[in-house]
Write a protein that holds these residues in place. Structure first.
Motif, mmCIF file in Angstrom:
data_model
loop_
_atom_site.group_PDB
_atom_site.id
_atom_site.type_symbol
_atom_site.label_atom_id
_atom_site.label_comp_id
_atom_site.label_asym_id
_atom_site.label_seq_id
_atom_site.Cartn_x
_atom_site.Cartn_y
_atom_site.Cartn_z
ATOM 1 N N UNK A 213 -16.945 2.157 -32.738
ATOM 2 C CA UNK A 213 -17.747 1.554 -33.810
ATOM 3 C C UNK A 213 -16.921 1.427 -35.086
ATOM 4 N N UNK A 214 -16.225 2.496 -35.444
ATOM 5 C CA UNK A 214 -15.419 2.473 -36.671
ATOM 6 C C UNK A 214 -14.262 1.485 -36.550
ATOM 7 N N UNK A 215 -13.654 1.410 -35.367
ATOM 8 C CA UNK A 215 -12.577 0.432 -35.154
ATOM 9 C C UNK A 215 -13.106 -0.987 -35.330
ATOM 10 N N UNK A 216 -14.317 -1.226 -34.845
ATOM 11 C CA UNK A 216 -14.920 -2.534 -35.020
ATOM 12 C C UNK A 216 -15.209 -2.847 -36.479
ATOM 13 N N UNK A 217 -15.637 -1.832 -37.222
ATOM 14 C CA UNK A 217 -15.871 -2.017 -38.659
ATOM 15 C C UNK A 217 -14.571 -2.394 -39.361
ATOM 16 N N UNK A 218 -13.484 -1.781 -38.936
ATOM 17 C CA UNK A 218 -12.164 -2.091 -39.520
ATOM 18 C C UNK A 218 -11.830 -3.564 -39.357
ATOM 19 N N UNK A 219 -12.052 -4.104 -38.166
ATOM 20 C CA UNK A 219 -11.808 -5.525 -37.919
ATOM 21 C C UNK A 219 -12.806 -6.386 -38.700
ATOM 22 N N UNK A 240 -17.457 -4.801 -30.081
ATOM 23 C CA UNK A 240 -17.220 -5.056 -28.667
ATOM 24 C C UNK A 240 -15.891 -5.742 -28.421
ATOM 25 N N UNK A 241 -15.517 -6.664 -29.313
ATOM 26 C CA UNK A 241 -14.263 -7.383 -29.148
ATOM 27 C C UNK A 241 -13.053 -6.488 -29.266
ATOM 28 N N UNK A 242 -13.067 -5.573 -30.252
ATOM 29 C CA UNK A 242 -11.910 -4.687 -30.383
ATOM 30 C C UNK A 242 -11.813 -3.737 -29.195
ATOM 31 N N UNK A 243 -12.965 -3.211 -28.749
ATOM 32 C CA UNK A 243 -12.951 -2.319 -27.591
ATOM 33 C C UNK A 243 -12.388 -3.028 -26.365
ATOM 34 N N UNK A 244 -12.776 -4.271 -26.188
ATOM 35 C CA UNK A 244 -12.256 -5.045 -25.060
ATOM 36 C C UNK A 244 -10.762 -5.288 -25.205
ATOM 37 N N UNK A 245 -10.341 -5.646 -26.419
ATOM 38 C CA UNK A 245 -8.920 -5.911 -26.653
ATOM 39 C C UNK A 245 -8.077 -4.670 -26.363
ATOM 40 N N UNK A 246 -8.549 -3.499 -26.797
ATOM 41 C CA UNK A 246 -7.809 -2.254 -26.539
ATOM 42 C C UNK A 246 -7.726 -1.977 -25.050
ATOM 43 N N UNK A 265 -6.317 -11.047 -27.039
ATOM 44 C CA UNK A 265 -7.731 -10.884 -26.682
ATOM 45 C C UNK A 265 -8.602 -10.905 -27.934
ATOM 46 N N UNK A 266 -8.189 -10.155 -28.956
ATOM 47 C CA UNK A 266 -8.980 -10.105 -30.186
ATOM 48 C C UNK A 266 -9.062 -11.489 -30.828
ATOM 49 N N UNK A 267 -7.974 -12.237 -30.750
ATOM 50 C CA UNK A 267 -7.977 -13.587 -31.294
ATOM 51 C C UNK A 267 -8.982 -14.481 -30.587
ATOM 52 N N UNK A 268 -9.067 -14.369 -29.264
ATOM 53 C CA UNK A 268 -10.033 -15.158 -28.506
ATOM 54 C C UNK A 268 -11.467 -14.748 -28.840
ATOM 55 N N UNK A 269 -11.676 -13.459 -29.095
ATOM 56 C CA UNK A 269 -13.009 -12.972 -29.462
ATOM 57 C C UNK A 269 -13.460 -13.596 -30.781
ATOM 58 N N UNK A 270 -12.539 -13.684 -31.736
ATOM 59 C CA UNK A 270 -12.889 -14.160 -33.077
ATOM 60 C C UNK A 270 -12.907 -15.679 -33.196
ATOM 61 N N UNK A 271 -12.336 -16.368 -32.208
ATOM 62 C CA UNK A 271 -12.308 -17.830 -32.247
ATOM 63 C C UNK A 271 -13.735 -18.377 -32.295
ATOM 64 N N UNK A 272 -13.988 -19.240 -33.231
ATOM 65 C CA UNK A 272 -15.325 -19.802 -33.405
ATOM 66 C C UNK A 272 -16.039 -19.206 -34.599
ATOM 67 N N UNK A 273 -15.738 -17.938 -34.886
ATOM 68 C CA UNK A 273 -16.337 -17.287 -36.052
ATOM 69 C C UNK A 273 -15.450 -17.443 -37.280
ATOM 70 N N UNK A 274 -14.159 -17.776 -37.043
ATOM 71 C CA UNK A 274 -13.200 -17.954 -38.134
ATOM 72 C C UNK A 274 -12.361 -19.193 -37.870
#
Length: 317
Positions: A213-219, A240-246, A265-274
């Motif tokens: 959760x905290x790692x996700x907050x960081x992102x 969820x995206x950071x956990x998956x990327x790790x 992986x993290x880049x693909x997760x964020x694609x569309x939101x940024x």
């Protein structure tokens, strides 16, 4: 393989090798940041300093929580370390993950733990089980993220969800203890004195989920700084995206600390939101922030270990 690991462990018991190993992993971790310094500075341009500071603080909290997950499992398996000693052993050993191979932090933890009378097989087992807990919880969060993921992410990395049942079964104490016993028997080593318990696995899982959760907050904080909407939905996506990327980065063990794979992986997760530029900036800054957090905690651990040795020499003298 067991003979090779034994030779590595024997080599790490030498003081010159320990010092050289430590210097090498610090250099590699620093290089991971310095080699991309121009890109990092560009990514920080226009970023709210408070969001950047918040990301760094949450990055430090994240790595602290991973230490608590490891420490509670270590206690379950027979060794209760004071916080100061746990800090030194865990954070110094974790610098080893910046070396290619995926095992150096585990070997380093075994050697540093031996200085505190922790049997090496116990240190290795605790670190390995902690990693399995991270994979199970990370894959579980990845499964939760998949319905909201892009088609490209599902096509390229959807296989990680299929690893979840395998690792869940491995994590069940009756199965896990048998596996550890089999490994030690095959390597000619005595079994563990204290098997893993349900309560130990449960406590480690809770700490690990807090860490995700905290790692996700960081992102999330970095992504907000790049224009992402600060909503509960985007927070859930980042967690969820950071956990998956790790998880994907760890399973592909041929690069140090998941370098490159995790970012993809993290880049693909964020694609569309940024925007594309925003995605690149967040991915780059997240890696830099967590590397700085590792270096900071590892540096404090090295200084604390040095002070402990000075105190021991003074007391013995």
């Amino acid at each position: 393989m067991s003979a090779l690991i034994g030779q590595m462990l024997k080599a790490l018991r030498s003081t010159p090798v320990r010092v050289g190993f430590l210097a090498l992993v610090v250099v590699l971790a620093v290089y991971a940041v310095v080699s991309q310094w121009d890109e990092i500075v560009t990514a920080m341009a226009g970023m709210n300093p408070l969001l950047l500071l918040g990301s760094l603080l949450t990055g430090v909290i994240y790595v602290l929580l991973t230490m608590f997950a490891w420490r509670v499992l270590l206690a379950d398996m027979g060794t209760t370390l004071p916080l100061s000693a746990a800090f030194r052993v865990f954070f110094v050993s974790q610098l080893g993950k910046y070396m290619p191979g995926g095992v150096w932090n585990i070997l380093a933890a075994a050697e540093l733990g031996a200085d505190h009378q922790i049997p090496r097989r116990r240190s290795v087992s605790v670190m390995a089980v902690t990693v399995i807990v991270s994979i199970v919880t990370g894959a579980a969060l990845a499964v939760a993220t998949m319905p909201f993921a892009s088609d490209r992410l599902r096509d390229n990395y959807g296989w990680v969800t299929w690893t979840l049942p395998v690792f869940v079964v491995m994590l069940l104490p009756p199965v896990l203890n048998r596996l550890l016993t089999l490994v030690f028997r095959l390597t000619g080593r005595p079994p563990l004195e204290h098997p893993v318990s349900w309560s130990g696995i449960g406590a480690c899982t809770v700490w690990t989920l807090f860490a995700w959760v905290i790692a996700g907050v960081q992102v999330w904080l970095l992504a907000i700084g790049m224009g992402m909407a600060g909503t509960p939905a985007t927070l859930a996506l980042c967690i969820g995206g950071y956990a998956m990327a790790w998880t994907v980065g760890f399973l592909i063990v041929f690069v140090p600390a998941g370098a490159g794979v995790r970012e993809a992986v993290l880049g693909l997760v964020l694609t569309g939101a940024l925007t594309t530029g925003g995605v690149v900036a967040v991915v780059l800054l997240s890696r830099a922030v967590l590397t700085v957090a590792d270096l900071a905690m590892g540096g404090v651990g090295i200084l604390a270990a040095r002070q402990a040795r000075i105190r021991e020499r003074a007391q013995s003298g």
